[in-house]
Structures are given as structure tokens and as C-alpha cells.
Design a protein around this motif. Structure first.
Motif, PDB file in Angstrom:
ATOM      1  N   PHE B 109       0.852  -1.184   0.000  1.00 52.55           N
ATOM      2  CA  PHE B 109       0.000   0.000   0.000  1.00 52.55           C
ATOM      3  C   PHE B 109       0.883   1.228   0.000  1.00 52.55           C
ATOM      4  N   ASN B 110       0.566   2.139  -0.886  1.00 52.37           N
ATOM      5  CA  ASN B 110       1.282   3.404  -0.850  1.00 52.37           C
ATOM      6  C   ASN B 110       0.396   4.416  -0.141  1.00 52.37           C
ATOM      7  N   PRO B 111       0.880   5.003   0.953  1.00 51.21           N
ATOM      8  CA  PRO B 111       0.012   5.854   1.773  1.00 51.21           C
ATOM      9  C   PRO B 111      -0.527   7.068   1.031  1.00 51.21           C
ATOM     10  N   ILE B 112       0.191   7.543   0.016  1.00 52.55           N
ATOM     11  CA  ILE B 112      -0.236   8.769  -0.650  1.00 52.55           C
ATOM     12  C   ILE B 112      -1.328   8.491  -1.679  1.00 52.55           C
ATOM     13  N   LEU B 113      -1.349   7.261  -2.208  1.00 57.19           N
ATOM     14  CA  LEU B 113      -2.353   6.937  -3.212  1.00 57.19           C
ATOM     15  C   LEU B 113      -3.696   6.624  -2.567  1.00 57.19           C
ATOM     16  N   THR B 114      -4.755   6.708  -3.356  1.00 57.43           N
ATOM     17  CA  THR B 114      -6.089   6.447  -2.832  1.00 57.43           C
ATOM     18  C   THR B 114      -6.319   4.944  -2.691  1.00 57.43           C
ATOM     19  N   GLY B 115      -7.384   4.599  -1.997  1.00 51.45           N
ATOM     20  CA  GLY B 115      -7.718   3.194  -1.820  1.00 51.45           C
ATOM     21  C   GLY B 115      -7.913   2.493  -3.154  1.00 51.45           C
ATOM     22  N   ARG B 116      -8.595   3.162  -4.069  1.00 48.03           N
ATOM     23  CA  ARG B 116      -8.867   2.556  -5.371  1.00 48.03           C
ATOM     24  C   ARG B 116      -7.554   2.274  -6.112  1.00 48.03           C
ATOM     25  N   GLU B 139     -16.749  -5.880  -5.715  1.00 56.29           N
ATOM     26  CA  GLU B 139     -16.833  -6.839  -4.611  1.00 56.29           C
ATOM     27  C   GLU B 139     -15.817  -6.496  -3.523  1.00 56.29           C
ATOM     28  N   ILE B 140     -14.613  -6.122  -3.949  1.00 58.18           N
ATOM     29  CA  ILE B 140     -13.566  -5.784  -2.978  1.00 58.18           C
ATOM     30  C   ILE B 140     -13.983  -4.573  -2.154  1.00 58.18           C
ATOM     31  N   ILE B 141     -14.506  -3.555  -2.839  1.00 57.55           N
ATOM     32  CA  ILE B 141     -14.907  -2.337  -2.128  1.00 57.55           C
ATOM     33  C   ILE B 141     -16.057  -2.642  -1.177  1.00 57.55           C
ATOM     34  N   ALA B 142     -16.996  -3.459  -1.657  1.00 61.46           N
ATOM     35  CA  ALA B 142     -18.145  -3.782  -0.816  1.00 61.46           C
ATOM     36  C   ALA B 142     -17.699  -4.559   0.417  1.00 61.46           C
ATOM     37  N   PHE B 143     -16.812  -5.519   0.208  1.00 65.42           N
ATOM     38  CA  PHE B 143     -16.390  -6.346   1.336  1.00 65.42           C
ATOM     39  C   PHE B 143     -15.611  -5.532   2.364  1.00 65.42           C
ATOM     40  N   SER B 144     -14.788  -4.617   1.888  1.00 66.35           N
ATOM     41  CA  SER B 144     -13.954  -3.878   2.841  1.00 66.35           C
ATOM     42  C   SER B 144     -14.714  -2.749   3.525  1.00 66.35           C
ATOM     43  N   GLU B 145     -15.932  -2.474   3.095  1.00 66.94           N
ATOM     44  CA  GLU B 145     -16.798  -1.473   3.733  1.00 66.94           C
ATOM     45  C   GLU B 145     -16.157  -0.098   3.810  1.00 66.94           C
ATOM     46  N   ILE B 146     -15.483   0.314   2.747  1.00 67.63           N
ATOM     47  CA  ILE B 146     -14.884   1.642   2.798  1.00 67.63           C
ATOM     48  C   ILE B 146     -15.317   2.489   1.600  1.00 67.63           C
ATOM     49  N   ILE B 150     -12.966   5.392  -0.573  1.00 72.03           N
ATOM     50  CA  ILE B 150     -12.206   4.657  -1.568  1.00 72.03           C
ATOM     51  C   ILE B 150     -11.339   5.599  -2.413  1.00 72.03           C
ATOM     52  N   ASP B 151     -11.725   6.864  -2.508  1.00 73.21           N
ATOM     53  CA  ASP B 151     -10.908   7.812  -3.272  1.00 73.21           C
ATOM     54  C   ASP B 151     -10.129   8.766  -2.361  1.00 73.21           C
ATOM     55  N   THR B 152      -9.923   8.311  -1.126  1.00 69.90           N
ATOM     56  CA  THR B 152      -9.131   9.073  -0.155  1.00 69.90           C
ATOM     57  C   THR B 152      -7.761   8.394  -0.040  1.00 69.90           C
ATOM     58  N   PRO B 153      -6.697   9.174   0.156  1.00 71.73           N
ATOM     59  CA  PRO B 153      -5.381   8.523   0.338  1.00 71.73           C
ATOM     60  C   PRO B 153      -5.387   7.549   1.509  1.00 71.73           C
ATOM     61  N   VAL B 154      -4.684   6.445   1.330  1.00 68.51           N
ATOM     62  CA  VAL B 154      -4.691   5.386   2.335  1.00 68.51           C
ATOM     63  C   VAL B 154      -4.072   5.853   3.658  1.00 68.51           C
ATOM     64  N   GLN B 155      -3.241   6.899   3.618  1.00 65.75           N
ATOM     65  CA  GLN B 155      -2.604   7.337   4.865  1.00 65.75           C
ATOM     66  C   GLN B 155      -3.625   7.868   5.866  1.00 65.75           C
ATOM     67  N   SER B 158      -7.740   4.240   9.008  1.00 64.61           N
ATOM     68  CA  SER B 158      -7.367   3.637  10.284  1.00 64.61           C
ATOM     69  C   SER B 158      -6.728   2.281   9.995  1.00 64.61           C
ATOM     70  N   THR B 159      -6.049   1.727  11.004  1.00 61.70           N
ATOM     71  CA  THR B 159      -5.434   0.409  10.829  1.00 61.70           C
ATOM     72  C   THR B 159      -6.478  -0.612  10.406  1.00 61.70           C
ATOM     73  N   GLY B 160      -7.640  -0.546  11.074  1.00 59.41           N
ATOM     74  CA  GLY B 160      -8.700  -1.503  10.769  1.00 59.41           C
ATOM     75  C   GLY B 160      -9.143  -1.412   9.318  1.00 59.41           C
ATOM     76  N   MET B 161      -9.240  -0.186   8.811  1.00 63.10           N
ATOM     77  CA  MET B 161      -9.663  -0.004   7.422  1.00 63.10           C
ATOM     78  C   MET B 161      -8.633  -0.585   6.468  1.00 63.10           C
ATOM     79  N   GLN B 162      -7.344  -0.391   6.788  1.00 64.10           N
ATOM     80  CA  GLN B 162      -6.293  -0.942   5.929  1.00 64.10           C
ATOM     81  C   GLN B 162      -6.342  -2.468   5.935  1.00 64.10           C
ATOM     82  N   VAL B 163      -6.599  -3.036   7.128  1.00 62.39           N
ATOM     83  CA  VAL B 163      -6.692  -4.485   7.236  1.00 62.39           C
ATOM     84  C   VAL B 163      -7.836  -5.002   6.380  1.00 62.39           C
ATOM     85  N   ARG B 164      -8.970  -4.312   6.443  1.00 64.39           N
ATOM     86  CA  ARG B 164     -10.140  -4.759   5.680  1.00 64.39           C
ATOM     87  C   ARG B 164      -9.857  -4.726   4.197  1.00 64.39           C
TER      88      ARG B 164
END
Lengths: 283, 396
Positions: B109-116, B139-146, B150-155, B158-164
Motif C-alpha cells: 500500500f502506498n500511503p499517498i495513493l487512494t484506496g482505489r 466486490e472488494i470495495i463492498a467487502f472492505s466497507e470503505i 475509496i478515493d481518499t489517500p490510504v494514509q 485507520s489500521t482496521g480499514m487498511q486491514v479490511r
């Protein structure tokens, strides 16, 4: 069940099965293209996202490296010798070639160190990291080409008829830098001494190579230039672009052949070293 | 390899080095040995130890192996070898099929890039093509509940969101062998439940290896257990037995006699105390007392603490509606608790004796003894009351 071949891991050196080793190398190289492209795009879009000046940082290194010499030359403090084109343009061409060489030299170690956490946790075609680094080097060079065109325009210079060969020369420049960098990675990933010494060594090497001055005709400088394998690379590439009169073609071909040989060797060493490096790097 | 077995590990060993400088040097030497096509040394060099020593196992499709052991037992080392990240020093590993590993979530995961953007990067790192990711993106987006992020940088996740997100991407690749290294410990309970549901769904066509310190999780999910202790196999096979062996290894975690005191003027101590209790048996103990005055209403309270630090039961005379009358002078009070139907294991015992009129402790011992309780070995809950069938009658 999906059709998947059996994967076997043993302590033996993979070189004991040379045919399989070569097959794996080629398969991984092919498989890594898409990932390399994605990693390249990722790094590219992330690199300057949190920066105000953005891509200006691509132009700055060759500019900053050559301007002091242009200044010194113009004041007459240091005489760089007769150049076939105005000195400022000559120096700019040289530094752009040299910066690309340095980028390629640093690329394997830099990209691998940046990918450390990925390497120790995920199995993927390891060539992807190297390829994405090469793509970055190529991209940076293309951006700097704009600078080069601007300089040629400013001095109203015409590129020589052999200018297309300039890109062949750049390929060899990148290959040589990358080859040296790749050979250094097994040691460099374990010992930080390598990454500490690379910038010092490349600055020193630049002054020993006819980057900012023409090849000296006589004296100690002439001997150093003749012995320096980078001399034919830099001068031939530059001559192809600027004058078309190539003085060191034989040396250029020899260095390029050596580069290809050692690139393959470096690639083999890289593949063999990675599991050992990962074991020593820990998490 | 037979059709069913998709993981086979034969006598695999791996050595590590305690000293960093030496370790780096050995790394270079091993690389050089490989380059020359030779064989690196089989024995231990100075400062080396076996991080994993002669481990063997077989796993068929549909099986789930629980890998348990204390920190540094070699669990992650084994997973890394199965994933091909590091080479074994001895032995042989055979795997049939695509291996998916969650040795660490969010690697790549690159923290600066978005979830997508990261889904695409992470997906191709795990071996998915762009087309495959395109088709699984929703399906991935639905399962991870984010969805909202999804268009926000991963940084900013939360830890839980990254895990999901990481779990959703990794399981989307439909591996034949899935290696999970304690990654589910981070998510919240609801998401963990969802993960197990997903694992159960892909279970028929894959084999899992799950590393966890949560033995209840292992008991719930796994069909087989491997217990590692200092790199060696201590148990391979039945899960319940494996968990018992693991608790045996981690015995020192149970602390006792941490605290003991009594009220002023009173001398009190445990005179005797059972150290084992049979399944459905009684726990009997006695307290020696020397009281300066009569205590007309006294209470006794006994608490058993489980391995997880939570109380297994709390027996208290006051809540049971009676009290003791303790005379002035020296005496010995003997009490018994039972019948005890508890999960098999080791329990810490706290005993208190109180004066109800002023709520002062006549005696107070916090986790003063350890009691070995024999009992059934199932489930997370320590209390296992006997379940009896009263009748089975045929209904017309």
C-alpha cells in the motif's frame, strides 16, 4: 482445480537445474511487465503529489550540476578547452547524459530499498521492481529531453544527422549504469556502506569523465580518459547528437558488449541473492 | 504428489544468526555459494541457531492448519518459506497451486495513493491482471466497507480499514493455499466474523494455514494444529490436544501469590488447598485464623481465573444467602466449592474472607494458587455444565 505447476523449494542452488532456472527467469520477466508498469505509475503519481514544485525537481539536478561550470568557464577562471558547440550547450548535454547514467546506477538499490517491506512479505516476480526503476529512469530522461531541446533552441543549434543514434547511446549509458548498480545490490542491500558511497563516487567519477570538458589531448588527463570505460560511452553518445564525428566508436561497442554480459550475470546473481537477503533483512 | 495433498513440507529447517554483522556476512557467503552452484554449510556456524528444526507436515484441500507457538517459535519463518520468500536450509517444500499470503496486511500500500489506486497496485502485486481486478473491484470495495473513503489517500485510513482492504484484495485472488499470519487480530469483531465467513466459503477449494495466539479462534476454525516450540514440532494433529500442549509450553504466563494480606490484629493464612480438581469434582481448602474478637457475620469468596485472565466463576457466601460465625481465638475453617464442571486447564485461585459488618478483609489472597482442573477441552467458555439427554421419543 486450476492448472498450476508444482512449486518446489529446496536448499540446493537453483543453478543446479540451469534449464529450469533460465525458463523461470524469462517467465518472471514476462510476468513482471504489467506489475512493473503499475509500480512505475504508482511511484510517478505519488512522487510529486505532496510537493509544490512537482516536476521541476526532475529538471533541477542537471541544471544545478552544469551551471557552476558554465559560470566558471564564462568568467575565464577555468578553461574547459575548445568545444564544438557553445560551452553552455555542451555542458548541458554532458550533464544530462551523466545524470541519466547516475539515475540508472542508483536505480536498483534505491527501488529495492523502497520496496523492502513488500519484498519481505509478498512473493511476486522480483524483476518488476527493477523494471519499474528502469521505467522511472527512462521517464526522467524523456522529461530532461525537453530541457535539451530548449537549450538547442536557445543557442539556435541543429542536431547532427546522426542524432537518432543518440538514443542508442543513451540505451547503452542506462544499461551500463544499471548493470553496475545491479551488481552492487546484493552487497548494497546488506551493507549501507554502498548507498553511502554511491553519491560520493559518482560525483568523483563525473570529474574524471569528459562530461563537462572535451577529452584532453595530452597529459595525465588524457591517460585517465583513455583508461576510463565511461569515456567512450559519454563522448560517443554526445557526438552522435552534436557533431556526428565519433571518435571512440570501438570503445563504445566494447563497453556495450561487456555491459550486456554483466547485465545477465547481475540478473542471475540478483535472483539467487534475494532469498538470502530477505532472510537477513527480517521484517 | 497425490491429488488431494496440496502442501507438503518434509524435514524443513532454517537457521538464523543472533549477531547482525555476522548475519549479513553469512548472507553474502550463502549467495556466493549459490552462485558457484555449491552447497552452503549444513551445520551451524558461530552465533547461529535453528529457527526451525526438522518440521514436516501435509495439508489437503479443505483442511485448515492452526499454527501455534509462543513468540519466536518459528511460525512466521515457516510461512515465509511456504511463500517462497526465503529458502529452507534443509528439507523440501512442495506446493500445488496459487499461494496467497497475508503475512502482513497492506504491504505494497502506498500511503499517498487512494484506496482505489492501491487496490490495483496490490492486486497486481498478488498476481491479478488488470481485467481480473476490474471485475472484482466492486466486490472488494463492498467487502472492505470503505465505499466513502475509496478515493481518499490510504494514509488517512485507520489500521482496521487498511486491514479490511488488504484482506478483501488478498482473498479476491482465490488462492489454492492461503497463509494468514495473525492478520485478523486487528479488525473489529464484526469484521472478523465476516472474514471467517469468507474463509469458510473458499475453504472447499483451498488449504489454509492460520497463525494465531487466540486458541479459541484456532479451535473454531482449524481442523489440524501444529505446535512449534523453539523451532521444533511439539504436536501435529488434533486441535484440542495441540491447544493443551501450547498451554503447557506457555505455563510461566500464569502468575500466582501476587498479593496476600489480612486485617489488623488478625492472623490468617491458607492451611491447605487442593491443587487438582477432577472433572465434576470439588475444590477444598482451609484457612487458619487467629481472631482478636468474635466476627458474627463473615463471608468467604472464591474466584477461579482462566488462562485469558477472565474469571471462570465467582462463588460468594453472601450471594448464596448465608454467612459464617467465627469465634475469637485460633481456629481452622475448611470450605469446599463444587461440583466444578470447567474446561480443562490451569486456573489461578483468589480467596477472600470478609467481615460483613465493616467490609474489611480478614484474609485476602489474590491469585495465590494454581489449580489444575480436568475436564472437557472444548470451546472458549470455561463453564461446561453436564448436558444430559432426558428422553428421545418417537413423534407420530
Amino acid at each position: 482445480m486450476r492448472d498450476h505447476p508444482l512449486t518446489v523449494y529446496t536448499p540446493e542452488s537453483p543453478l543446479r537445474q540451469p534449464a529450469k532456472f533460465v525458463r523461470d527467469m524469462i517467465a518472471d520477466l514476462l510476468a513482471s511487465r504489467e506489475l512493473a508498469w503499475r509500480l512505475f505509475l504508482r511511484d510517478l503519481s505519488a512522487q510529486y503529489r505532496n510537493s509544490v514544485l512537482g516536476y521541476v525537481w526532475v529538471f533541477l539536478p542537471p541544471l544545478v550540476a552544469s551551471l557552476p561550470f558554465v559560470y566558471l568557464n564564462s568568467t575565464g577562471v577555468v578553461r574547459m578547452g575548445e568545444t564544438p558547440i557553445p560551452y553552455a550547450a555542451y555542458a548541458m548535454v554532458g550533464t544530462i547524459i551523466w545524470q541519466t547514467f547516475v539515475d540508472a546506477l542508483n536505480s536498483p538499490l534505491r527501488t529495492l530499498n523502497a520496496a523492502r517491506s513488500m519484498l519481505t512479505r509478498i512473493n511476486f516476480p522480483r524483476e518488476a521492481i527493477l523494471l519499474s526503476g528502469l521505467m522511472q529512469v527512462g521517464f526522467t530522461f524523456l522529461v530532461r529531453l525537453v530541457l535539451l531541446i530548449a537549450v538547442f533552441g536557445a543557442f539556435a543549434l541543429e542536431p547532427a544527422a546522426t542524432a537518432p543514434l543518440f538514443f542508442v547511446g543513451m540505451l547503452s549509458v542506462v544499461g551500463t549504469g544499471f548493470m553496475i548498480g545491479l551488481l552492487l545490490t546484493p552487497v548494497g542491500m546488506l551493507y549501507s556502506d554502498v548507498s553511502h558511497s554511491l553519491p560520493i563516487a559518482s560525483t568523483f567519477l563525473m570529474l574524471l569523465t569528459p562530461v563537462l570538458y572535451p577529452v584532453p589531448a595530452s597529459g595525465f588527463g588524457a591517460i585517465v580518459s583513455a583508461l576510463n570505460p565511461l569515456t567512450p560511452l559519454v563522448t560517443t553518445t554526445r557526438d552522435w547528437l552534436t557533431t556526428g564525428h565519433v571518435a571512440h566508436l570501438g570503445g563504445f561497442i566494447l563497453v556495450s558488449a561487456v555491459t550486456v554480459t554483466f547485465l545477465v550475470f547481475g540478473w542471475v546473481a540478483y535472483r539467487l541473492a534475494l532469498p538470502h537477503l530477505i532472510a537477513r533483512l527480517g521484517n | 504428489m497425490s491429488a488431494d495433498i496440496i502442501v507438503r513440507v518434509e524435514g524443513v529447517s532454517k537457521k538464523f544468526c543472533r549477531d547482525l554483522k555476522r548475519s549479513l556476512w553469512y548472507g553474502l557467503k550463502d549467495t556466493a555459494a549459490d552462485l558457484l552452484g555449491g552447497h552452503s554449510s549444513n551445520g551451524l556456524r558461530p552465533d547461529e541457531f535453528w529457527a526451525l528444526d526438522g518440521v514436516s507436515l501435509e495439508l489437503a484441500r479443505g483442511e485448515c492448519l492452526g499454527l501455534i507457538g509462543r513468540n519466536g517459535a518459528g511460525k512466521t519463518t515457516l510461512l515465509k518459506m511456504l511463500n517462497g520468500l526465503i529458502k529452507p536450509d534443509k528439507g523440501r517444500i512442495e506446493l500445488a497451486g496459487r499461494v496467497g499470503a497475508l503475512i502482513s496486511l497492506g504491504a505494497g500500500f502506498n500511503p499517498i495513493l487512494t484506496g482505489r489506486e492501491n487496490i490495483y497496485v496490490n492486486g497486481s502485486v498478488l498476481g491479478l491482471t488488470t481485467k481480473e481486478i476490474d471485475s472484482k473491484l466492486a466486490e472488494i470495495i463492498a467487502f472492505s466497507e470503505i465505499d466513502d473513503f475509496i478515493d481518499t489517500p490510504v494514509q488517512s485510513y485507520s489500521t482496521g480499514m487498511q486491514v479490511r482492504l488488504g484482506f478483501a484484495v488478498a482473498t479476491a485472488m482465490q488462492p489454492d493455499v492461503l497463509l494468514l499470519d495473525e492478520v485478523l487480530a486487528v479488525g473489529d469483531a464484526a469484521f472478523r466474523a465476516k472474514c471467517y465467513e469468507r474463509l469458510a466459503r473458499i475453504r472447499d477449494r483451498a488449504a489454509f494455514i492460520l497463525v494465531s495466539h487466540d486458541t479459541d479462534q484456532i479451535a473454531r476454525v482449524c481442523s489440524k494444529a501444529l505446535v512449534l516450540d523453539h523451532g521444533r514440532e511439539r504436536h501435529l494433529g488434533e486441535v484440542e490436544e495441540g491447544i493443551r500442549v501450547y498451554h503447557d509450553i506457555s505455563r510461566p504466563r500464569h502468575h500466582t501469590s501476587s498479593f496476600e494480606q489480612s486485617a489488623e490484629g488478625t492472623i490468617a493464612s491458607i492451611a491447605s488447598c487442593d491443587d487438582t480438581v477432577a472433572d465434576g469434582g470439588q475444590f477444598t481448602f482451609s484457612i487458619s485464623l487467629e481472631l482478636p474478637a468474635l466476627v458474627s457475620v463473615a463471608d468467604v469468596r472464591v474466584v477461579f481465573w482462566g488462562d485469558d485472565g477472565l474469571p471462570a466463576f465467582d462463588a460468594y457466601t453472601r450471594t448464596q444467602g448465608y454467612s459464617l460465625r467465627l469465634e475469637e481465638g485460633t481456629s481452622k475453617v475448611t470450605l469446599t466449592v463444587g461440583p466444578l464442571t470447567l474446561k480443562r486447564g490451569r486456573y489461578a485461585v483468589s480467596i477472600a474472607m470478609l467481615n460483613r459488618s465493616n467490609n474489611l478483609h480478614l484474609y485476602w489472597g489474590d491469585r495465590i494458587r494454581t489449580v489444575e482442573v480436568d475436564g472437557p477441552m472444548t470451546g472458549a467458555v470455561p463453564y461446561t455444565p453436564p448436558l444430559t439427554c432426558l428422553s428421545i421419543t418417537a413423534e407420530p
